[in-house]
Each structure stands twice: as C-alpha cells, then as structure tokens.
Write a protein that holds these residues in place. Structure first.
Motif, PDB file in Angstrom:
ATOM      1  N   VAL A  61       0.829  -1.208   0.000  1.00  0.00           N
ATOM      2  CA  VAL A  61       0.000   0.000   0.000  1.00  0.00           C
ATOM      3  C   VAL A  61       0.866   1.262   0.000  1.00  0.00           C
ATOM      4  O   VAL A  61       0.565   2.238  -0.676  1.00  0.00           O
ATOM      5  N   ALA A  62       1.982   1.224   0.775  1.00  0.00           N
ATOM      6  CA  ALA A  62       2.877   2.384   0.816  1.00  0.00           C
ATOM      7  C   ALA A  62       3.479   2.654  -0.552  1.00  0.00           C
ATOM      8  O   ALA A  62       3.612   3.813  -0.975  1.00  0.00           O
ATOM      9  N   GLY A  63       3.866   1.588  -1.267  1.00  0.00           N
ATOM     10  CA  GLY A  63       4.392   1.763  -2.618  1.00  0.00           C
ATOM     11  C   GLY A  63       3.357   2.346  -3.559  1.00  0.00           C
ATOM     12  O   GLY A  63       3.656   3.239  -4.364  1.00  0.00           O
ATOM     13  N   TRP A  64       2.115   1.855  -3.474  1.00  0.00           N
ATOM     14  CA  TRP A  64       1.048   2.395  -4.306  1.00  0.00           C
ATOM     15  C   TRP A  64       0.790   3.866  -3.981  1.00  0.00           C
ATOM     16  O   TRP A  64       0.623   4.693  -4.884  1.00  0.00           O
ATOM     17  N   ALA A  65       0.741   4.177  -2.677  1.00  0.00           N
ATOM     18  CA  ALA A  65       0.478   5.566  -2.279  1.00  0.00           C
ATOM     19  C   ALA A  65       1.589   6.497  -2.756  1.00  0.00           C
ATOM     20  O   ALA A  65       1.328   7.597  -3.253  1.00  0.00           O
ATOM     21  N   SER A  66       2.844   6.074  -2.591  1.00  0.00           N
ATOM     22  CA  SER A  66       3.973   6.895  -3.037  1.00  0.00           C
ATOM     23  C   SER A  66       3.923   7.131  -4.537  1.00  0.00           C
ATOM     24  O   SER A  66       4.116   8.258  -5.013  1.00  0.00           O
ATOM     25  N   ALA A  67       3.637   6.055  -5.299  1.00  0.00           N
ATOM     26  CA  ALA A  67       3.554   6.207  -6.754  1.00  0.00           C
ATOM     27  C   ALA A  67       2.380   7.097  -7.157  1.00  0.00           C
ATOM     28  O   ALA A  67       2.481   7.894  -8.092  1.00  0.00           O
ATOM     29  N   ALA A  68       1.259   6.977  -6.418  1.00  0.00           N
ATOM     30  CA  ALA A  68       0.091   7.800  -6.733  1.00  0.00           C
ATOM     31  C   ALA A  68       0.369   9.277  -6.479  1.00  0.00           C
ATOM     32  O   ALA A  68       0.009  10.152  -7.288  1.00  0.00           O
ATOM     33  N   VAL A  69       1.016   9.571  -5.346  1.00  0.00           N
ATOM     34  CA  VAL A  69       1.363  10.968  -5.041  1.00  0.00           C
ATOM     35  C   VAL A  69       2.326  11.528  -6.088  1.00  0.00           C
ATOM     36  O   VAL A  69       2.156  12.639  -6.593  1.00  0.00           O
ATOM     37  N   ARG A  70       3.333  10.725  -6.439  1.00  0.00           N
ATOM     38  CA  ARG A  70       4.321  11.179  -7.411  1.00  0.00           C
ATOM     39  C   ARG A  70       3.689  11.436  -8.784  1.00  0.00           C
ATOM     40  O   ARG A  70       3.921  12.469  -9.412  1.00  0.00           O
ATOM     41  N   ALA A  90       4.596  10.099   2.248  1.00  0.00           N
ATOM     42  CA  ALA A  90       3.421   9.219   2.231  1.00  0.00           C
ATOM     43  C   ALA A  90       3.824   7.769   2.476  1.00  0.00           C
ATOM     44  O   ALA A  90       3.169   7.040   3.237  1.00  0.00           O
ATOM     45  N   ARG A  91       4.915   7.333   1.858  1.00  0.00           N
ATOM     46  CA  ARG A  91       5.367   5.940   2.016  1.00  0.00           C
ATOM     47  C   ARG A  91       5.761   5.642   3.459  1.00  0.00           C
ATOM     48  O   ARG A  91       5.297   4.665   4.059  1.00  0.00           O
ATOM     49  N   TRP A  92       6.614   6.492   4.039  1.00  0.00           N
ATOM     50  CA  TRP A  92       7.092   6.223   5.391  1.00  0.00           C
ATOM     51  C   TRP A  92       6.005   6.456   6.440  1.00  0.00           C
ATOM     52  O   TRP A  92       6.030   5.856   7.515  1.00  0.00           O
ATOM     53  N   GLY A  93       5.052   7.316   6.151  1.00  0.00           N
ATOM     54  CA  GLY A  93       3.937   7.505   7.078  1.00  0.00           C
ATOM     55  C   GLY A  93       3.093   6.245   7.213  1.00  0.00           C
ATOM     56  O   GLY A  93       2.723   5.840   8.321  1.00  0.00           O
ATOM     57  N   ILE A  94       2.800   5.591   6.075  1.00  0.00           N
ATOM     58  CA  ILE A  94       2.015   4.350   6.108  1.00  0.00           C
ATOM     59  C   ILE A  94       2.800   3.237   6.795  1.00  0.00           C
ATOM     60  O   ILE A  94       2.254   2.476   7.615  1.00  0.00           O
TER      61      ILE A  94
END
Length: 304
Positions: A61-70, A90-94
């Motif tokens: 999920v963190a990888g998806w969130a980071s890619a989505a933000v980017r 976003a990645r490290w927060g999750i």
C-alpha cells in the motif's frame, strides 16, 4: 503428545507453568517442555505470521500511495523536489502506522512508545536545529517561490544564476563559473534580489560632459545615442536625465529599457553609442581635475 486429549494437555501445561513461575526449570519433564513449546510456539507463531502479512500489505500500500502521489503531482507539474519529498513522506507515514499497529498487537503500549519517540525527536531537533531550520526554509522557498531555477539573483552577497533549489540548500553559479552552495536558512532569512524576475529591465549609463559644452546640445547628442541602440523598447521611453554638477563635469544619466536577457549586450552597445555621439558633437568627457596652489619663498601664490 499427539495421543493426549485436550484436558490432559491443559493439565501438563499448567504444571509446567507453575514450575516456570517458581524458576524450577530443571524439574520440567519432556512432556511439559513439549507442551510449553507447542503452546507458545503456536501462539506467537500465528502472531508473527499475521504481523508479516500486515507488513507485506503495508509495504504494498505504501508503494502504491507513493507512486500515486508522485504521478499526481507530476501530472499537475508540481515542483520536482517537493514531489519527491511528499511521495517519500506518504510511504514512510504508512509504514510507520503499520509498525505501531504491529507493536500494539504484541501488547506493547504504543502511548508510551510514542512518548519515547517524542522525547527522542525533541533531542534530535535540538541537535539538528540548524539543519531543520534549513529544511523549513527550503519548504518555504518551494511554496512561495521568490525565485526559480534559471533566475539571476543576489542573495547574501552572492550574485549568480540559480541552478538548483533543494530542501536544505540552494545552489547558484556565478558568472565566472563558480558554484556557491547556500543553506536555505541563510537564503530565506536574507533580502533576496531577483534580477531577472521582470521581462524588461532599465539599462543606465552614467556620463560626464565638459562644463563648456552646451546643455541642450549635450542632451540632443545623448538622445541620439539612446535612439541608435538596437534591441531597446519604446515603452517605457528612453530618458536623458541631468543628474547634477560634479567636481569636474556636468553629470548625465542615459536610461533605456530592454529585455532582461539582453541587458549586458544592450549596455555595451549603449556605452559605445554615447561615446561616439559625444565625439561626433565635439563634446568632451573630462577626467577628474584638481587645482593645486602653493606659496613661493617670497610669499607669492602660484597655481600648478
């Protein structure tokens, strides 16, 4: 162990736990050791497996969130430096939330753990207050944008072209090709002169004319010089300003407007045009002069 029913297994486990509570480990039989290892191995094994699943899911999920933000910020043409920072945040927060959830699942009090993290964060903040100040200043520079990459600026006494704006430092290249790295705390806390912010810039050339030259003839010559320069604009119009009466000359300022990117070229051409126009009109540009008077042996005053 496989032949024991549930009641017998529970009795053996309780007996083993009583001996462990009395720190009498040598009295444990093989069946009791087997019961303890089986019970607690099954208990913690299932929890470790669940934690691993949670961490794997959190990393995904963190990888998806980071890619989505980017991708979202890149699509909006957001600042690249701030885009990378927010994607990592976003990645490290999750991942951090997932780690706290796993600790609480094992019975660790996350409230006390958060207090320890807060105290450690305070200590780190005090130790790195200069770095954190630069970080905060870098965020402000990226948000308010007093300058951008490619602008010519004068910051903290350093004149040059901005090459890169990062979260902690700003890099500028001087006109003699030197790289200057400035902490963002120094940049944001100083007066920032953005020389190339506006598309048009005024070019001034100061010149002195001889005192015996006619004022109107000098103005006409300087007006002709300003009009002869290529690349200038007519709105605003050129201005010929009588600045004052100097020690050795009548001082003038020739002011024209042109594109900011052509500033140096236009100034060179304007200086050349002023000199040629004054020469053509027979108007001299005097150098500084000084009259020296001294007394002779007979008391007479002479000038040199």
């Amino acid at each position: 162990m496989a032949t024991m029913d549930e009641e017998q297994s529970q009795t053996v486990l309780e007996s083993a736990l009583e001996k462990i509570a009395d720190f009498d480990l040598t009295a444990l039989s093989g069946a009791e050791w087997q019961a303890v290892l089986y019970s607690y191995g099954l208990y913690y094994g299932m929890r470790i497996a669940l934690v691993l699943i949670i961490l794997f899911f959190a990393m995904t999920v963190a990888g998806w969130a980071s890619a989505a933000v980017r991708s979202s910020l890149t699509r909006l043409k957001f600042d690249p430096t701030l885009t990378k920072f927010l994607a990592k945040l976003a990645r490290w927060g999750i991942l951090g939330l997932a780690a706290l959830s796993c600790l609480s699942y094992f019975g660790v009090e996350t409230t006390s753990f958060a207090a320890v993290i807060g105290a450690a964060g305070l200590a780190i903040g005090l130790a790195f207050q200069g770095t954190l100040s630069s970080f905060a200043a870098g965020a402000m520079l990226l948000i308010f944008r007093p300058f951008k990459v490619g602008d010519v600026v004068n910051i903290a006494g350093q004149l040059g072209k901005v090459d890169e704006v990062e979260l902690f430092t700003t890099a500028i290249d001087t006109f003699d090709n030197r790289r200057i790295i400035l902490p963002n705390s120094e940049v944001f806390g100083q007066v920032i002169e953005n020389i190339t912010f506006h598309p048009l810039r005024r070019i001034d050339v100061e010149v002195g004319a001889a005192y015996d030259a006619d004022i109107d003839a000098t103005r006409a010559a300087l007006t002709s010089a300003a009009a002869a320069v290529e690349g200038t604009v007519t709105n605003p119009e050129p201005a010929i300003v009588l600045v004052g009466l100097g020690a050795s000359s009548v001082d003038w300022s020739v002011r024209v407007w042109g594109p900011t990117g052509d500033y140096l070229a236009i100034k060179q051409e304007l200086i050349r045009s002023v000199k040629m126009s004054l020469d053509a009109a027979g108007i001299g540009i005097p150098f500084p002069q000084m009259d020296v008077h001294f007394l002779t042996e007979g008391g007479e005053q002479k000038a040199a």
